[in-house]
Design an enzyme around this catalytic site. Sequence first.
Site, PDB file in Angstrom:
ATOM      1  N   GLU A   1       0.796  -1.234   0.000  1.00  0.00           N
ATOM      2  CA  GLU A   1       0.000   0.000   0.000  1.00  0.00           C
ATOM      3  C   GLU A   1       0.826   1.280   0.000  1.00  0.00           C
ATOM      4  O   GLU A   1       0.629   2.157   0.850  1.00  0.00           O
ATOM      5  CB  GLU A   1      -0.974  -0.031   1.186  1.00  0.00           C
ATOM      6  CG  GLU A   1      -1.831  -1.287   1.184  1.00  0.00           C
ATOM      7  CD  GLU A   1      -2.858  -1.330   2.330  1.00  0.00           C
ATOM      8  OE1 GLU A   1      -2.749  -0.519   3.261  1.00  0.00           O
ATOM      9  OE2 GLU A   1      -3.751  -2.178   2.257  1.00  0.00           O
TER      10      GLU A   1
ATOM     11  N   GLU B   1      -5.881 -10.323  -2.551  1.00  0.00           N
ATOM     12  CA  GLU B   1      -6.688 -10.317  -1.319  1.00  0.00           C
ATOM     13  C   GLU B   1      -8.173 -10.202  -1.648  1.00  0.00           C
ATOM     14  O   GLU B   1      -8.905  -9.439  -1.017  1.00  0.00           O
ATOM     15  CB  GLU B   1      -6.267  -9.147  -0.426  1.00  0.00           C
ATOM     16  CG  GLU B   1      -4.787  -9.120  -0.084  1.00  0.00           C
ATOM     17  CD  GLU B   1      -4.377  -7.991   0.851  1.00  0.00           C
ATOM     18  OE1 GLU B   1      -5.251  -7.358   1.473  1.00  0.00           O
ATOM     19  OE2 GLU B   1      -3.160  -7.745   0.959  1.00  0.00           O
TER      20      GLU B   1
HETATM   21  C1  XIL Z   1      -5.891  -7.252   7.535  1.00  0.00           C
HETATM   22  C2  XIL Z   1      -6.220  -8.575   8.193  1.00  0.00           C
HETATM   23  O1  XIL Z   1      -7.258  -9.205   7.496  1.00  0.00           O
HETATM   24  C3  XIL Z   1      -6.592  -8.376   9.632  1.00  0.00           C
HETATM   25  O2  XIL Z   1      -6.811  -9.622  10.276  1.00  0.00           O
HETATM   26  C4  XIL Z   1      -5.437  -7.628  10.309  1.00  0.00           C
HETATM   27  O3  XIL Z   1      -5.699  -7.415  11.629  1.00  0.00           O
HETATM   28  C5  XIL Z   1      -5.201  -6.291   9.601  1.00  0.00           C
HETATM   29  O4  XIL Z   1      -4.916  -6.530   8.254  1.00  0.00           O
HETATM   30  N1  XIL Z   1      -4.772  -4.888   3.189  1.00  0.00           N
HETATM   31  C6  XIL Z   1      -3.770  -5.779   3.468  1.00  0.00           C
HETATM   32  C7  XIL Z   1      -4.012  -6.831   4.481  1.00  0.00           C
HETATM   33  O5  XIL Z   1      -2.725  -5.776   2.818  1.00  0.00           O
HETATM   34  O6  XIL Z   1      -2.841  -7.156   5.186  1.00  0.00           O
HETATM   35  C8  XIL Z   1      -5.096  -6.430   5.445  1.00  0.00           C
HETATM   36  O7  XIL Z   1      -5.362  -7.544   6.286  1.00  0.00           O
HETATM   37  C9  XIL Z   1      -6.332  -6.006   4.686  1.00  0.00           C
HETATM   38  C10 XIL Z   1      -6.036  -4.802   3.856  1.00  0.00           C
END
Ligand code: XIL
Length: 369
Positions: free
Chosen positions: A170, A277
């Site tokens: 990000e 994701e």
């Molecule tokens: C989120 C996880 O799903 C949660 O369990 C954690 O507490 C915080 O992060 N973008 C990302 C992921 O790259 O790492 C994030 O995951 C969701 C958004």
Amino acid sequence: MDPPPLGEVARRAGGGLGRRTVLAGALALSACGPKAQSQPIPADLPPLRSVAPFRVGACVQALHLDDPALAALLVREVSQLTPEWQMKMEYIVQPDGSFRFEAPDRIAAFARAHGMGLLGHNLVWYAQTPEAFQRLDENRIGFADAYRNYIHAVAGRYRGQVVGWDVVNEPVAEDGNGWRDSLWAQRLGAFEHIALAYRTAHEADPDAVLLLNDYNLEYFPKKRATYLNLAERLLASGAPLTGLGAQMHVAADVPPGEITRMIRDLASLGLPIHVSELDVSLTRAENKLLSRAELQRRQTAVYAEAAEAFMALPERQRFAFTLWGLRDRDSWLRAENAADAPAVFDDAGRPKAGAAALVDAFQGRRPQA
Ligand code: XIL
């Protein structure tokens, strides 16, 4: 975006899935009651991993591996795991600056035992700047040493075990105007800390695919352009960026066509693409006039579009296709809204219409009308 061990707290254990609970369409409909999906789901839906000509992934927490039903579903359906948060600084870096690896080691061992790929997630994230790093003085050289040391320790530990790393997570500003400010940018430079992370990860694990990863790339063409611009700049500087990730945390009312355009744009650089994701939220939909049934229908169509757009890539550009939570109950979005059901398997691990749409697309079939 940095809710820490909350991930652990929000997950519930239990659930009982076996091969037999993959229900026939009619039975599934009656079991789901009024929220039933309209498309029947074949009783003998093949596992996602068995039909996809690339790795299909899911995120996972060490705790999940203690849930036999979920562990079995993971083994059946996916061929790659991404640690959901336990390979991030929030887990690894302790207040005194030491590192711990119990949970990511468990996940890595599980992946190895089941012949699955492992995706390292992530090395550098603006949202996670542990105390131990904040305490370091402003001295740029000392800070850079600690930064490089962290990347070496983590990427080096899993060298040969991971297929790749989300090296910087990000990096693009929310509105697409340049890059995010962060502790890393302040101490090491906005571009320099990113390039340094790639160079260091490559030293630590020369065979790993080194990815950039970001979100909202389908919603905001401007953010996408900045993301691609950063990728080009990294490549021009000689940084070993070797893959591009699009998170795809989307809502069911994302306009049709946006995902396809985004995947095509990202692929234009010629690098492997990771759908990294994917989840499709019902409750984050902006259009509040849509019924739940309509949102569910659109959710299925979004899963289908994502899979078809990914399938349309040249084979060598299909890095992997990762779902952020296999069952609805495992999703991080449940902590935001208990009514959300963003995944392709329901709470009991039964495939939803989205799973059938993925299977169709991965087999090169168009979804049934
Ligand atoms: C989120 C996880 O799903 C949660 O369990 C954690 O507490 C915080 O992060 N973008 C990302 C992921 O790259 O790492 C994030 O995951 C969701 C958004």
